[in-house]
Design a protein around this motif. Structure first.
Motif, PDB file in Angstrom:
ATOM      1  N   GLY A 120      36.452  27.881  49.246  1.00 24.59           N
ATOM      2  CA  GLY A 120      37.188  29.117  49.530  1.00 24.59           C
ATOM      3  C   GLY A 120      37.624  29.789  48.234  1.00 24.59           C
ATOM      4  O   GLY A 120      37.524  31.012  48.097  1.00 24.59           O
ATOM      5  N   GLU A 121      38.074  28.995  47.274  1.00 29.40           N
ATOM      6  CA  GLU A 121      38.512  29.620  46.014  1.00 29.40           C
ATOM      7  C   GLU A 121      37.329  30.246  45.271  1.00 29.40           C
ATOM      8  O   GLU A 121      37.466  31.311  44.663  1.00 29.40           O
ATOM      9  CB  GLU A 121      39.229  28.633  45.093  1.00 29.40           C
ATOM     10  CG  GLU A 121      39.769  29.424  43.894  1.00 29.40           C
ATOM     11  CD  GLU A 121      40.312  28.608  42.735  1.00 29.40           C
ATOM     12  OE1 GLU A 121      40.795  27.492  42.959  1.00 29.40           O
ATOM     13  OE2 GLU A 121      40.242  29.118  41.598  1.00 29.40           O
ATOM     14  N   VAL A 122      36.179  29.596  45.310  1.00 35.26           N
ATOM     15  CA  VAL A 122      35.013  30.184  44.621  1.00 35.26           C
ATOM     16  C   VAL A 122      34.680  31.548  45.242  1.00 35.26           C
ATOM     17  O   VAL A 122      34.455  32.532  44.525  1.00 35.26           O
ATOM     18  CB  VAL A 122      33.801  29.226  44.672  1.00 35.26           C
ATOM     19  CG1 VAL A 122      32.563  29.910  44.088  1.00 35.26           C
ATOM     20  CG2 VAL A 122      34.101  27.933  43.921  1.00 35.26           C
ATOM     21  N   ALA A 123      34.709  31.619  46.559  1.00 39.81           N
ATOM     22  CA  ALA A 123      34.426  32.902  47.230  1.00 39.81           C
ATOM     23  C   ALA A 123      35.507  33.936  46.893  1.00 39.81           C
ATOM     24  O   ALA A 123      35.209  35.119  46.676  1.00 39.81           O
ATOM     25  CB  ALA A 123      34.339  32.695  48.740  1.00 39.81           C
ATOM     26  N   TYR A 124      36.745  33.469  46.840  1.00 41.72           N
ATOM     27  CA  TYR A 124      37.876  34.345  46.489  1.00 41.72           C
ATOM     28  C   TYR A 124      37.701  34.854  45.046  1.00 41.72           C
ATOM     29  O   TYR A 124      37.825  36.042  44.764  1.00 41.72           O
ATOM     30  CB  TYR A 124      39.155  33.528  46.649  1.00 41.72           C
ATOM     31  CG  TYR A 124      40.453  34.166  46.241  1.00 41.72           C
ATOM     32  CD1 TYR A 124      40.830  35.418  46.706  1.00 41.72           C
ATOM     33  CD2 TYR A 124      41.343  33.479  45.404  1.00 41.72           C
ATOM     34  CE1 TYR A 124      42.054  35.978  46.336  1.00 41.72           C
ATOM     35  CE2 TYR A 124      42.561  34.033  45.035  1.00 41.72           C
ATOM     36  CZ  TYR A 124      42.913  35.285  45.497  1.00 41.72           C
ATOM     37  OH  TYR A 124      44.111  35.828  45.131  1.00 41.72           O
ATOM     38  N   ALA A 125      37.350  33.942  44.147  1.00 43.37           N
ATOM     39  CA  ALA A 125      37.132  34.324  42.737  1.00 43.37           C
ATOM     40  C   ALA A 125      35.995  35.345  42.646  1.00 43.37           C
ATOM     41  O   ALA A 125      36.091  36.347  41.935  1.00 43.37           O
ATOM     42  CB  ALA A 125      36.806  33.085  41.910  1.00 43.37           C
ATOM     43  N   ALA A 126      34.926  35.083  43.378  1.00 45.92           N
ATOM     44  CA  ALA A 126      33.761  35.976  43.340  1.00 45.92           C
ATOM     45  C   ALA A 126      34.110  37.353  43.903  1.00 45.92           C
ATOM     46  O   ALA A 126      33.578  38.374  43.448  1.00 45.92           O
ATOM     47  CB  ALA A 126      32.614  35.352  44.133  1.00 45.92           C
ATOM     48  N   SER A 127      35.032  37.390  44.864  1.00 44.95           N
ATOM     49  CA  SER A 127      35.356  38.672  45.506  1.00 44.95           C
ATOM     50  C   SER A 127      35.953  39.666  44.507  1.00 44.95           C
ATOM     51  O   SER A 127      35.751  40.871  44.629  1.00 44.95           O
ATOM     52  CB  SER A 127      36.301  38.469  46.698  1.00 44.95           C
ATOM     53  OG  SER A 127      37.619  38.171  46.258  1.00 44.95           O
ATOM     54  N   PHE A 128      36.646  39.165  43.490  1.00 44.48           N
ATOM     55  CA  PHE A 128      37.186  40.080  42.460  1.00 44.48           C
ATOM     56  C   PHE A 128      36.043  40.666  41.635  1.00 44.48           C
ATOM     57  O   PHE A 128      36.079  41.835  41.255  1.00 44.48           O
ATOM     58  CB  PHE A 128      38.174  39.347  41.539  1.00 44.48           C
ATOM     59  CG  PHE A 128      39.446  38.965  42.238  1.00 44.48           C
ATOM     60  CD1 PHE A 128      40.406  39.929  42.513  1.00 44.48           C
ATOM     61  CD2 PHE A 128      39.669  37.669  42.658  1.00 44.48           C
ATOM     62  CE1 PHE A 128      41.578  39.600  43.180  1.00 44.48           C
ATOM     63  CE2 PHE A 128      40.828  37.329  43.330  1.00 44.48           C
ATOM     64  CZ  PHE A 128      41.781  38.292  43.594  1.00 44.48           C
ATOM     65  N   VAL A 129      35.047  39.836  41.360  1.00 44.74           N
ATOM     66  CA  VAL A 129      33.922  40.310  40.545  1.00 44.74           C
ATOM     67  C   VAL A 129      33.145  41.369  41.333  1.00 44.74           C
ATOM     68  O   VAL A 129      32.780  42.422  40.803  1.00 44.74           O
ATOM     69  CB  VAL A 129      33.015  39.124  40.139  1.00 44.74           C
ATOM     70  CG1 VAL A 129      31.899  39.614  39.228  1.00 44.74           C
ATOM     71  CG2 VAL A 129      33.833  38.035  39.436  1.00 44.74           C
ATOM     72  N   GLU A 130      32.964  41.114  42.610  1.00 42.61           N
ATOM     73  CA  GLU A 130      32.251  42.090  43.458  1.00 42.61           C
ATOM     74  C   GLU A 130      33.053  43.403  43.554  1.00 42.61           C
ATOM     75  O   GLU A 130      32.518  44.494  43.350  1.00 42.61           O
ATOM     76  CB  GLU A 130      32.062  41.506  44.864  1.00 42.61           C
ATOM     77  CG  GLU A 130      31.309  42.437  45.794  1.00 42.61           C
ATOM     78  CD  GLU A 130      31.266  41.908  47.224  1.00 42.61           C
ATOM     79  OE1 GLU A 130      32.294  41.378  47.703  1.00 42.61           O
ATOM     80  OE2 GLU A 130      30.204  42.022  47.844  1.00 42.61           O
ATOM     81  N   PHE A 131      34.355  43.263  43.838  1.00 45.46           N
ATOM     82  CA  PHE A 131      35.203  44.447  44.026  1.00 45.46           C
ATOM     83  C   PHE A 131      35.211  45.309  42.761  1.00 45.46           C
ATOM     84  O   PHE A 131      35.056  46.533  42.817  1.00 45.46           O
ATOM     85  CB  PHE A 131      36.638  44.006  44.369  1.00 45.46           C
ATOM     86  CG  PHE A 131      37.588  45.141  44.590  1.00 45.46           C
ATOM     87  CD1 PHE A 131      37.721  45.723  45.843  1.00 45.46           C
ATOM     88  CD2 PHE A 131      38.348  45.642  43.544  1.00 45.46           C
ATOM     89  CE1 PHE A 131      38.600  46.787  46.050  1.00 45.46           C
ATOM     90  CE2 PHE A 131      39.225  46.703  43.744  1.00 45.46           C
ATOM     91  CZ  PHE A 131      39.349  47.275  45.000  1.00 45.46           C
ATOM     92  N   TYR A 132      35.364  44.665  41.589  1.00 44.03           N
ATOM     93  CA  TYR A 132      35.477  45.460  40.361  1.00 44.03           C
ATOM     94  C   TYR A 132      34.115  45.936  39.864  1.00 44.03           C
ATOM     95  O   TYR A 132      34.051  46.914  39.111  1.00 44.03           O
ATOM     96  CB  TYR A 132      36.272  44.703  39.297  1.00 44.03           C
ATOM     97  CG  TYR A 132      37.744  44.662  39.663  1.00 44.03           C
ATOM     98  CD1 TYR A 132      38.495  45.832  39.688  1.00 44.03           C
ATOM     99  CD2 TYR A 132      38.361  43.479  40.040  1.00 44.03           C
ATOM    100  CE1 TYR A 132      39.841  45.825  40.057  1.00 44.03           C
ATOM    101  CE2 TYR A 132      39.708  43.458  40.408  1.00 44.03           C
ATOM    102  CZ  TYR A 132      40.439  44.632  40.413  1.00 44.03           C
ATOM    103  OH  TYR A 132      41.759  44.617  40.792  1.00 44.03           O
ATOM    104  N   ALA A 133      33.029  45.290  40.299  1.00 45.13           N
ATOM    105  CA  ALA A 133      31.699  45.839  40.017  1.00 45.13           C
ATOM    106  C   ALA A 133      31.593  47.206  40.689  1.00 45.13           C
ATOM    107  O   ALA A 133      31.048  48.163  40.128  1.00 45.13           O
ATOM    108  CB  ALA A 133      30.615  44.895  40.536  1.00 45.13           C
ATOM    109  N   GLU A 134      32.142  47.291  41.886  1.00 48.05           N
ATOM    110  CA  GLU A 134      32.106  48.556  42.628  1.00 48.05           C
ATOM    111  C   GLU A 134      33.089  49.558  42.008  1.00 48.05           C
ATOM    112  O   GLU A 134      32.781  50.729  41.834  1.00 48.05           O
ATOM    113  CB  GLU A 134      32.459  48.301  44.097  1.00 48.05           C
ATOM    114  CG  GLU A 134      31.421  47.433  44.803  1.00 48.05           C
ATOM    115  CD  GLU A 134      31.962  46.680  46.012  1.00 48.05           C
ATOM    116  OE1 GLU A 134      33.181  46.751  46.280  1.00 48.05           O
ATOM    117  OE2 GLU A 134      31.158  46.005  46.670  1.00 48.05           O
ATOM    118  N   GLU A 135      34.268  49.063  41.655  1.00 42.63           N
ATOM    119  CA  GLU A 135      35.343  49.928  41.153  1.00 42.63           C
ATOM    120  C   GLU A 135      35.045  50.473  39.755  1.00 42.63           C
ATOM    121  O   GLU A 135      35.604  51.506  39.357  1.00 42.63           O
ATOM    122  CB  GLU A 135      36.639  49.099  41.149  1.00 42.63           C
ATOM    123  CG  GLU A 135      37.911  49.880  41.276  1.00 42.63           C
ATOM    124  CD  GLU A 135      38.087  50.623  42.597  1.00 42.63           C
ATOM    125  OE1 GLU A 135      37.299  50.407  43.530  1.00 42.63           O
ATOM    126  OE2 GLU A 135      39.010  51.448  42.662  1.00 42.63           O
TER     127      GLU A 135
END
Ligand code: ADP
Length: 483
Positions: free
Chosen positions: A106-121
């Motif tokens: 769960g933490e790996v997915a959570y960590a990855a979600s920031f990378v995905e979100f800021y790739a978009e942002e």
């Protein structure tokens, strides 16, 4: 050592500086569940930290001048690689940190979600134009990357505390030197390898391990570093803030909490019990948003305690990679000693142990999940974060009383409460002195919302649109002579 990894190269024993893996493996990283050595990492100090900062400084302009779309593409690939290696990263994390494998995934997915979100942002760093008070002129406000950033991260979220800091900064064009916690450098170094594979240019993301005091001093005092981001204890946060004053750096601090969890008489009992188990026992109680004080109103108190203690007593304790385990070992002997001290102090001052209250029969740093009642504000566990699997339950009578108790700490990170009364939900959310409030909800962390605290719990926000603001400076350009 035999970690069953699909990609064994993820287990590193060197640091990443300027795109090269460097240093002699020295400091032992061990598994808190059994003491076994997992790997060794370099014991770097001031000299190597300065080298990493200079590499980040050289890498800054070229990275910041890339089109946002190019930086976004690198971040996107990093996100995809993190998710493609989720299982290996989770195994490394559980091995060095202790949390159950399901939580690590769960933490790996959570960590990855920031990378995905800021790739978009990355593509949406908008400026403004302001109506000018002068004739024939325009005022333009633009956002520019702040520069080289340093990040010091804790052991309780070995992946997410790195990506939550680095992803927004990298998205806008900043470069980084990261110092992970000495207990959990392996997840950080594995993330570094994947960043390299994603095409992150040399020097953009550097990772150094070793002497925290020496590394922290250079990070906070070096003139090339423009921001220091830190997640950890309030004491170290204050020290870093003082050190950073010498070069007037921006500081972004996520510090300790003392989160209240309030159950009103009108709460949904089952939901409150389930929420309390999550808010207290995630990562064995070792998160800064874990509730440290459970306030339960007199009319529901006994029913709540009975159901809650039953749920807590049923939690399986063991090594994080064993089937069905939901509570792993504590991170180290110091953490165990603090938990024991808090429970003994509470007992001596009249608290009642409903379940647990002692080390676990597995030995090592395992502690039995504990529920205490009859807790009062004189006890040590009321004033300091226990950071362990101990739930301290207070009985209260009125809303006014509980708000006073909840707010009577120098901290203000997270707060939670359960009620079905709509007016109370808004009233209490307004009155709680904390950066984040969970109403009938116990998990606050996600990539889209601003995470952070008030009072001595920190400065700045991580996550969401607001998380980007830490990493940009405003530049106002007055364009004159436009007649
Ligand atoms: P904890 O007590 O939970 O380990 P700390 O605040 O001590 O929390 O640790 C968080 C991070 O801060 C870790 O990476 C640790 O190595 C680092 N750290 C601790 N002391 C210092 C210091 N004097 N200067 C810089 N970093 C430090």
């Amino acid at each position: 050592m035999t970690l069953p990894l699909a990609k064994p190269a993820l287990l590193r024993n060197q640091c990443l500086i300027d795109g090269k893996w460097v240093g002699t493996p020295a400091g032992v990283v061990s598994n808190p569940a059994n003491g076994a050595e997992l790997s060794r990492v370099p014991e770097f100090g001031a000299k190597e930290t300065e080298e990493a900062i200079l590499a980040a400084e050289r890498a800054f302009k070229p990275w910041a001048k890339k089109q946002a779309k190019e930086r976004a593409a690198v971040l996107r690939r990093w996100f995809e690689l993190i998710m493609a290696n989720q299982e290996d990263l989770a195994r490394i994390m559980t091995a060095e940190q202790g949390k159950p494998l399901a939580e690590a995934r769960g933490e790996v997915a959570y960590a990855a979600s920031f990378v995905e979100f800021y790739a978009e942002e990355a593509k949406r760093i908008y400026g403004e134009t302001v109506p000018s008070p002068f004739p024939h002129s325009k005022i333009i406000v633009q956002k520019q990357a702040i520069g080289v950033c340093a990040a010091i991260t804790p052991w309780n979220f070995p992946a997410a505390m790195i990506t939550r800091k680095c992803a927004p900064g990298l998205a806008v064009g900043c470069t980084f030197v990261v110092k992970p916690a000495p207990d959990t450098p392996l997840t950080a170094l594995a993330l570094g390898l994947l960043a390299e594979e994603a095409g992150m240019p040399p020097g953009v993301l550097n990772i150094v391990t070793g002497d925290a005091v020496a590394i922290g001093k250079v990070m906070t005092e070096h003139p090339a570093v423009r921001l220091i981001g830190f997640t950890g204890s309030t004491g170290v946060g204050k020290l870093l803030m003082r050190q950073a004053a010498s070069t007037v750096k921006k500081v972004a601090l996520e510090l300790g909490g003392n989160a209240p969890f309030i159950v009103f008489d009108d709460a949904d009992l089952d939901a409150a019990v389930a929420g309390a188990v999550i808010a207290k026992f995630r990562n064995m109680g070792q998160t800064c948003v874990c509730t440290n004080r459970l306030f339960v109103q007199a009319g529901i108190h006994d029913r709540f305690v009975e159901a809650f203690a039953k749920a807590v007593a049923a939690m399986k304790v063991g090594p994080g990679d064993a089937e069905g385990v939901v509570q792993g070992p504590l991170i180290n002997a110091n953490a165990l000693a603090k938990v024991e001290r808090h429970v003994e102090d509470a007992r001596a001052r009249g608290a009642r142990v409903i379940t647990g209250g002692a080390r676990h029969s597995l030995g090592g740093t395992f502690y039995t999940p504990t529920v205490l009642t009859g807790v009062n504000t004189e006890m040590a566990l009321s004033q300091e974060e226990t950071f362990g699997p101990v739930a301290a339950v207070y009985k209260f009578e009125t809303e006014e009383e509980v708000l006073r108790l909840a707010n009577s700490t120098p901290f203000g990170l997270a707060a939670y409460f359960y009620t079905k009364d709509l007016a109370r939900a808004f009233r209490v959310a307004d009155e709680l002195e904390s950066g984040m409030v969970g109403v009938n909800s116990a998990i606050l962390g996600n990539e889209v919302a601003p995470f952070g605290g008030v009072k001595e719990s920190g400065l700045g926000r991580e996550g969401g649109r607001h998380g980007i603001e830490e990493f940009v400076e405003l530049k106002y350009v007055l364009m004159g002579g436009l007649n």
